[in-house]
Enzyme design. Structure first.
Site, PDB file in Angstrom:
ATOM      1  N   GLY A 266       8.089   7.938  22.099  1.00  0.00           N
ATOM      2  CA  GLY A 266       8.191   9.258  22.713  1.00  0.00           C
ATOM      3  C   GLY A 266       7.992  10.451  21.811  1.00  0.00           C
ATOM      4  CD  GLU A 301      10.081  -0.042  22.592  1.00  0.00           C
ATOM      5  OE1 GLU A 301       9.770   0.706  23.550  1.00  0.00           O
ATOM      6  OE2 GLU A 301      10.767  -1.059  22.742  1.00  0.00           O
ATOM      7  N   GLY A 303       3.983   5.316  20.243  1.00  0.00           N
ATOM      8  CA  GLY A 303       2.586   5.094  20.590  1.00  0.00           C
ATOM      9  C   GLY A 303       1.789   6.319  20.215  1.00  0.00           C
ATOM     10  NE  ARG A 304       2.412  11.350  23.940  1.00  0.00           N
ATOM     11  CZ  ARG A 304       1.957  11.331  25.197  1.00  0.00           C
ATOM     12  NH1 ARG A 304       0.812  11.875  25.480  1.00  0.00           N
ATOM     13  NH2 ARG A 304       2.660  10.779  26.158  1.00  0.00           N
ATOM     14  NE  ARG A 340      -2.241  11.953  27.922  1.00  0.00           N
ATOM     15  CZ  ARG A 340      -1.816  13.154  27.654  1.00  0.00           C
ATOM     16  NH1 ARG A 340      -2.664  14.110  27.315  1.00  0.00           N
ATOM     17  NH2 ARG A 340      -0.537  13.433  27.722  1.00  0.00           N
ATOM     18  CE1 TYR A 344       0.856  10.998  33.610  1.00  0.00           C
ATOM     19  CE2 TYR A 344      -0.786  11.146  31.885  1.00  0.00           C
ATOM     20  CZ  TYR A 344       0.068  10.388  32.664  1.00  0.00           C
ATOM     21  OH  TYR A 344       0.125   9.045  32.471  1.00  0.00           O
ATOM     22  CB  CYS A 373     -17.940  12.601  43.722  1.00  0.00           C
ATOM     23  SG  CYS A 373     -19.644  12.543  43.206  1.00  0.00           S
ATOM     24  CD  GLU A 374     -11.748  11.637  43.373  1.00  0.00           C
ATOM     25  OE1 GLU A 374     -10.906  12.411  43.876  1.00  0.00           O
ATOM     26  OE2 GLU A 374     -11.897  10.463  43.721  1.00  0.00           O
ATOM     27  CE1 TYR A 402       0.375   5.490  26.637  1.00  0.00           C
ATOM     28  CE2 TYR A 402       0.772   7.457  25.330  1.00  0.00           C
ATOM     29  CZ  TYR A 402       1.164   6.214  25.768  1.00  0.00           C
ATOM     30  OH  TYR A 402       2.342   5.684  25.324  1.00  0.00           O
TER      31      TYR A 402
END
Ligand code: LLP
Length: 448
Positions: A266, A301, A303-304, A340, A344, A373-374, A402
């Site tokens: 985190g 743990e 990650g980022r 991302r 988010y 196409c979104e 990510y």
């Protein structure tokens, strides 16, 4: 639930274009500027775009190594294992680098277990987290002999124990509890709140721990929690330890002998030039201080924090377009390559590779969008940017975590290529696959 920091501010317009901030301090984004152009270590992004094409993820290994060493040093005063969260970036080269530096792995699927093992991380250094583990995954983890299975409910504990009794191997379990701490981050990234699906509620934790102590087939070796992602301060971690203390004492009273306390990952990274850099030294000092009387190994743990700012997504402008109210820059990377922003409203700093020349170019406010196409297919909205033109190369920064792991082939777009860099060496570690291969994966029965 509050959302703080500059990372999560959907629709907010920043007044100063990002390339000024990046030009002033490219290192925080894992970049260098040489001859007016962005580089990863000693490799010119223009060369990579020419040789490999776009969109391409580029990871600099020196940044990952520096982040790992900084974190390890920050907690060096007490026994700690750093188990890298494979979900952030599961590139084999990245895993091999981190494994070689001494990292273990935090996995959430058997697929990730095999990836970690293929890169040389032994099962004894792997912790298996995740809110839903299938029986076959539990069996595979037991068979491999992972360090611990972090169970997330009493039901799962019973299931792991039942599977363990069919095996001859001892099975270590840790209980992932939910300390109900607010990490002050995006709601999708807060996992330690009472209402989240993750972990065992604190009110039940002693009971489940007792059961784990009594159950045949498993040994209770630890308590784990992961309260969320992109956390900028030490205080949520300290709050977690404070809340877990009572439980640790109760478990000891009940005869449990815990060997590890897993505080999850985190730790944050800066996404914008104005974001603070995570103060890992004072974070480490504070965590070591509040855990110094606990006679167990600390597990982390991250990650980022390790990989996020080691990576950029290199993309090229396809064309620009004037809408009625605003301008659009259409690039060849899209939401399928980097989800991302769409998922988010995450804010990634995006700059031209020819960054120095851009400093004197006229600025405008634009949406940087992909070809998918979104309406949700954007990399940045209402962003101040130097005027961009067709064929300009653009780097989406802080894309090492990510990014590729959440990419898809939506709109039948091939996954981006991946390149790793060390000094002046670079290598394509995952080539872009021809579309014909994507189609050839399928079969059509004769009766269609
Ligand atoms: N441990 C567990 C149990 C986790 O669930 C996670 C992340 C981590 C460790 C690593 O968290 P980190 O150090 O990377 O913050 N896709 C989102 C992030 C989702 C994180 C999920 N769990 C994003 O792009 O921001």
């Amino acid at each position: 639930m509050t959302c703080t920091g500059t990372v999560w501010q959907p629709g907010l317009m920043n007044l100063r274009a990002d390339h000024h901030g990046v030009a002033a301090d490219p290192a925080r984004f894992g970049c260098r500027i040489v001859d007016g152009h962005l580089q990863i270590e000693d490799v010119d992004l223009r060369v990579l775009a020419k040789e490999v094409g776009t969109p391409t993820y580029v990871y600099g290994l020196a940044h990952i190594e520096a982040q790992y060493r900084g974190l390890a040093k920050a907690v060096g005063q007490r026994p700690t294992s750093i188990c890298y969260a494979v979900k952030a970036n599961s590139s084999q080269a990245v895993l091999k680098l981190l494994g070689g530096l001494g990292a273990g792995a935090d996995i959430v699927s058997v697929g990730e277990m095999h990836r970690a093992m293929a890169a040389g991380i032994e099962p004894a250094r792997i912790v298996f987290s995740g809110v839903g583990k299938r029986d076959d995954e539990i069996d595979a983890a037991i068979e491999a002999g992972v360090r611990s299975i972090n169970v997330e409910s009493e039901e799962e504990l019973e299931r792991v124990a039942a599977r363990a009794r069919r095996s001859t191997r001892p099975v270590n379990v840790s209980l992932r509890v939910n300390p109900d701490v607010d990490p002050a981050t995006h709601p999708y990234l807060a996992t330690g709140l009472r209402e989240s699906k993750f972990g065992i509620p604190m009110t039940l934790a002693r009971k489940v721990a007792k059961r784990a102590i009594d159950l045949e087939g498993v040994e209770l070796v630890g308590i784990a929690c992961h309260i969320g992602s992109q956390i900028t301060e030490a205080s949520p971690y300290l709050d977690s330890v404070a809340r877990l203390r009572g439980l640790l004492a109760e478990i000891a009273e009940d005869g449990g002998k815990l060997r590890q306390l897993d505080l999850g990952g985190g730790m944050s990274i800066p996404y914008a030039p104005e974001d603070a850099v995570f103060d890992v030294e004072s974070w480490g000092r504070a965590v070591v201080e509040v855990t110094k009387d606990l006679p167990m190994e600390l597990v982390l743990e991250p990650g980022r924090y390790l990989v996020g700012n080691a990576g950029v997504l290199l993309t090229r402008v396809i064309n620009t377009k004037r809408g009625e109210d605003k301008g659009f820059v259409i690039v060849d990377a899209a939401m399928n390559d980097l989800l991302r922003p769409a998922l988010y409203q995450a804010r990634h700093t995006i700059v031209p590779v020819a960054i120095e020349a851009a400093l004197s170019v006229e600025e405008e406010t634009v949406d940087l969008v992909g070809p998918v196409c979104e309406c949700g297919d954007f990399l940045a909205e209402n962003r101040r940017s130097p005027r961009l033109s067709t064929d300009d190369l653009v780097a989406v920064l802080s894309a090492g975590a990510y990014g590729m792991t959440m990419a898809s082939t939506y709109n039948t777009r091939a996954l981006p290529a991946e390149v790793v860099v060390r000094g002046d060496q670079w290598s394509v570690t995952r080539p872009r696959r021809p579309i014909a291969e994507l189609i050839a994966e399928e079969s059509v029965p004769g009766w269609v």
